[in-house]
Design an enzyme around this catalytic site. Structure first.
Site, PDB file in Angstrom:
ATOM      1  N   LYS A 164     -13.921   2.841  -2.275  1.00 35.42           N
ATOM      2  CA  LYS A 164     -13.954   3.965  -3.199  1.00 35.42           C
ATOM      3  C   LYS A 164     -15.465   4.011  -3.732  1.00 35.42           C
ATOM      4  O   LYS A 164     -16.118   4.717  -3.263  1.00 35.42           O
ATOM      5  CB  LYS A 164     -13.054   4.012  -4.121  1.00 35.42           C
ATOM      6  CG  LYS A 164     -11.319   3.853  -3.663  1.00 35.42           C
ATOM      7  CD  LYS A 164     -10.447   4.336  -4.337  1.00 35.42           C
ATOM      8  CE  LYS A 164      -8.875   3.929  -3.702  1.00 35.42           C
ATOM      9  NZ  LYS A 164      -8.412   5.266  -3.326  1.00 35.42           N
ATOM     10  N   TYR A 176      -0.404  -2.136  -3.870  1.00 34.07           N
ATOM     11  CA  TYR A 176      -0.839  -1.389  -2.743  1.00 34.07           C
ATOM     12  C   TYR A 176      -2.224  -2.069  -2.057  1.00 34.07           C
ATOM     13  O   TYR A 176      -3.220  -2.383  -2.829  1.00 34.07           O
ATOM     14  CB  TYR A 176      -1.503  -0.070  -3.237  1.00 34.07           C
ATOM     15  CG  TYR A 176      -1.722   0.967  -2.264  1.00 34.07           C
ATOM     16  CD1 TYR A 176      -1.058   2.323  -2.162  1.00 34.07           C
ATOM     17  CD2 TYR A 176      -2.659   0.751  -1.201  1.00 34.07           C
ATOM     18  CE1 TYR A 176      -1.378   3.173  -1.217  1.00 34.07           C
ATOM     19  CE2 TYR A 176      -2.957   1.668  -0.326  1.00 34.07           C
ATOM     20  CZ  TYR A 176      -2.120   3.000  -0.257  1.00 34.07           C
ATOM     21  OH  TYR A 176      -2.533   3.996   0.755  1.00 34.07           O
ATOM     22  N   ASP A 208      -7.552  -7.260  -5.221  1.00 33.88           N
ATOM     23  CA  ASP A 208      -7.903  -6.099  -4.484  1.00 33.88           C
ATOM     24  C   ASP A 208      -8.402  -5.171  -5.746  1.00 33.88           C
ATOM     25  O   ASP A 208      -7.659  -4.784  -6.555  1.00 33.88           O
ATOM     26  CB  ASP A 208      -6.694  -5.488  -4.105  1.00 33.88           C
ATOM     27  CG  ASP A 208      -6.594  -4.038  -3.251  1.00 33.88           C
ATOM     28  OD1 ASP A 208      -7.745  -3.483  -3.739  1.00 33.88           O
ATOM     29  OD2 ASP A 208      -5.904  -3.912  -2.459  1.00 33.88           O
TER      30      ASP A 208
HETATM   31  C1  LIG Z   1      -5.500  -0.753  -4.460  1.00 34.53           C
HETATM   32  C2  LIG Z   1      -5.694  -0.233  -3.301  1.00 34.53           C
HETATM   33  N1  LIG Z   1      -6.252  -0.895  -2.229  1.00 34.53           N
HETATM   34  C3  LIG Z   1      -6.344  -0.454  -0.975  1.00 34.53           C
HETATM   35  C4  LIG Z   1      -6.452   0.806  -0.797  1.00 34.53           C
HETATM   36  C5  LIG Z   1      -6.854   1.329   0.766  1.00 34.53           C
HETATM   37  O1  LIG Z   1      -7.914   1.786   0.667  1.00 34.53           O
HETATM   38  P1  LIG Z   1      -8.576   3.086   1.777  1.00 34.53           P
HETATM   39  O2  LIG Z   1      -7.642   4.293   1.632  1.00 34.53           O
HETATM   40  O3  LIG Z   1      -9.815   3.168   1.684  1.00 34.53           O
HETATM   41  O4  LIG Z   1      -8.084   2.395   3.126  1.00 34.53           O
HETATM   42  C6  LIG Z   1      -6.290   1.703  -1.735  1.00 34.53           C
HETATM   43  C7  LIG Z   1      -6.137   3.156  -1.596  1.00 34.53           C
HETATM   44  O5  LIG Z   1      -5.838   3.910  -2.353  1.00 34.53           O
HETATM   45  C8  LIG Z   1      -5.885   1.221  -3.092  1.00 34.53           C
HETATM   46  O6  LIG Z   1      -5.591   2.064  -4.024  1.00 34.53           O
END
Ligand SMILES: Cc1ncc(COP(=O)(O)O)c(C=O)c1O
Length: 429
Positions: free
Chosen positions: A264, A141, A236
């Site tokens: 986060k 993700y 990430d």
């Molecule tokens: C691993 C990861 N990357 C990126 C994101 C995207 O973050 P945002 O929801 O702040 O756009 C998330 C969101 O849960 C995530 O879990």
């Protein structure tokens, strides 16, 4: 265990949401719960029902909801103006705290969401390498950009390395620019890197993918093969940053990428995220250093927002205190152990997978090592289990328990009782 019911107020809000929001939601969570407030490790809905909260706002509230020190820092800041666009002390100090904490971080660029951070990290890799293709992992993700929404959650397995778009509206051409590899299979990933080395801009990975830990050697192997070919490795760390350790997954697993993304926790419950990494790559955000051809355009109205940065700084200060991570891990270990024990005693075929700050159950007989392994889990069983827990005052996301520093022994006890009661109901249903 007492089951609790919905009030007229909450029902009215749910109905209103269905009229004015597509799907009746903000796009994140089912429409049948409307949260009114949170404190510590608990939240209350508009019916006054109390939940031990493992949703944690999808992760930011690591130190708990409405932590008095975070609230005080925000209130003090907010009274003196909420956004300036120009540099401000809180954003600069938060960038410094990130550089001190995160091994790969020599410089930081702020944005507002994790999605944006991932989008710009990939753009930075493309600017640096002067190539276009990105290698990502199936089930990984990385937010909602066109590049990221490839093989995040394919219903049926595709053929590696071809990506399967997860959303309508993504230009067909983007498919040509993304390669997909199986998580935790270093031979497959290394072979793709070798084959496409002359086209690859970067490799992006969740070092701990959703709730799947990396197998020994996987991250090390990625580091080796990308270094060999001079290809930026992006971690990430939107979820793992300041959660698996103060320095994130790169500290916890001992593998340092070239770039990482954060979100986060660093915003303390406010919209703030970041790209951080080696100065040579971060230089592309600076026209003076990159020149007109190498300059990566990036501007954002709320970037480095002082209120979010003040909340982030207060959160990081709490996390730096001696014993903070020991406590977080002890709570998580106790919960994981109890859940695994109860599943076994109930004769259910299941794996509790993850790391103590973040885990869940997958109803399958095999250890879960990648997206396809997770897909083999019984999703319907998990949905029923989650729904039974909700009725018993435990709130969680679809496939994650986020543990908080604010969860108390009483929260753990309540959760273990809810598991026992829900598993009994699950077994007899
Ligand atoms: C691993 C990861 N990357 C990126 C994101 C995207 O973050 P945002 O929801 O702040 O756009 C998330 C969101 O849960 C995530 O879990």
């Amino acid at each position: 265990m007492k089951l609790i019911t919905e009030s007229e107020i909450e029902r009215g809000l749910i109905d209103k949401a269905k009229r004015v929001l597509p799907g009746g939601t903000f796009g994140n969570f089912p429409s049948d719960v409307v949260i009114r407030e949170g404190r510590g490790g608990r939240v209350w809905d508009e019916s006054g029902r109390e939940y031990v909260d493992f949703l944690l706002g999808s992760g930011p509230m690591l130190v708990g909801h409405a932590h008095p020190e975070v609230t005080a820092a925000v209130q003090e800041r907010i009274a003196r103006g909420t956004t300036f666009f120009a540099n401000n002390r809180w954003g600069i100090e938060l960038a410094e705290a990130i550089v001190e904490a995160v091994p790969c971080a020599e410089q930081v660029r702020f944005v507002s969401t994790g999605s944006e951070a991932d989008l710009y990290a990939m753009r930075a890799a493309r600017a640096f390498r002067k190539h276009d293709k990105i290698l990502k992992f199936e089930g990984g993700y990385h937010g909602m950009s066109d590049y990221s929404l490839m093989s995040l959650a394919p219903k049926r397995p595709g053929n590696f390395p071809q990506p399967i778009p997860d959303s309508a509206g993504i230009p067909r051409s983007v498919r040509e620019e993304v390669l997909v590899a199986p998580f935790n299979d270093i031979e497959a990933a290394a072979a793709m890197v070798r084959e496409h080395q002359d086209e690859l801009a970067g490799v992006i990975v969740e070092p701990f993918q959703r709730i799947i830990p990396p197998m020994p050697g996987f991250l090390e192997g990625l580091r080796r093969i990308t270094t060999e070919h001079g290809i930026p490795l992006i971690f990430d760390e939107v979820v793992t940053g300041f959660r698996l350790a103060y320095g994130g997954a790169q500290e916890y697993y001992g593998v340092v990428p070239d770039l990482c993304t954060l979100g986060k926790v660093i915003g303390g419950g406010f919209p703030l995220a970041a790209i951080a990494g080696r100065a040579a790559i971060m230089a592309h955000f600076d026209r003076d250093r990159a020149g007109d051809d190498g300059f990566l355009m990036q501007v954002g109205t709320l970037s480095g927002n002082p209120v979010a940065a003040a909340a982030g700084l207060a959160t990081l200060e709490i996390l730096r205190r001696p014993g903070a991570y020991d406590r977080l891990f002890a709570t998580g270990r106790e919960l994981m152990g109890s859940l695994a024990g109860q599943l076994k005693r109930n004769g259910l075929t299941a794996q509790v997978t993850g790391e103590p700050p973040l885990f869940d159950v997958v109803f399958t007989s095999d250890p879960v090592r990648d997206y396809r392994g997770a897909l083999r889990g019984d999703g319907e069983m998990l949905r029923r289990f989650n729904a039974l827990l909700r009725e018993r005052g435990v709130l969680k996301g679809e496939s994650k328990y986020y543990v908080s520093l604010a969860h108390t022994p009483e929260d753990i006890r309540h959760t273990c009782e809810a598991w026992a009661s829900a598993l009994e109901a699950l077994a007899t249903a």
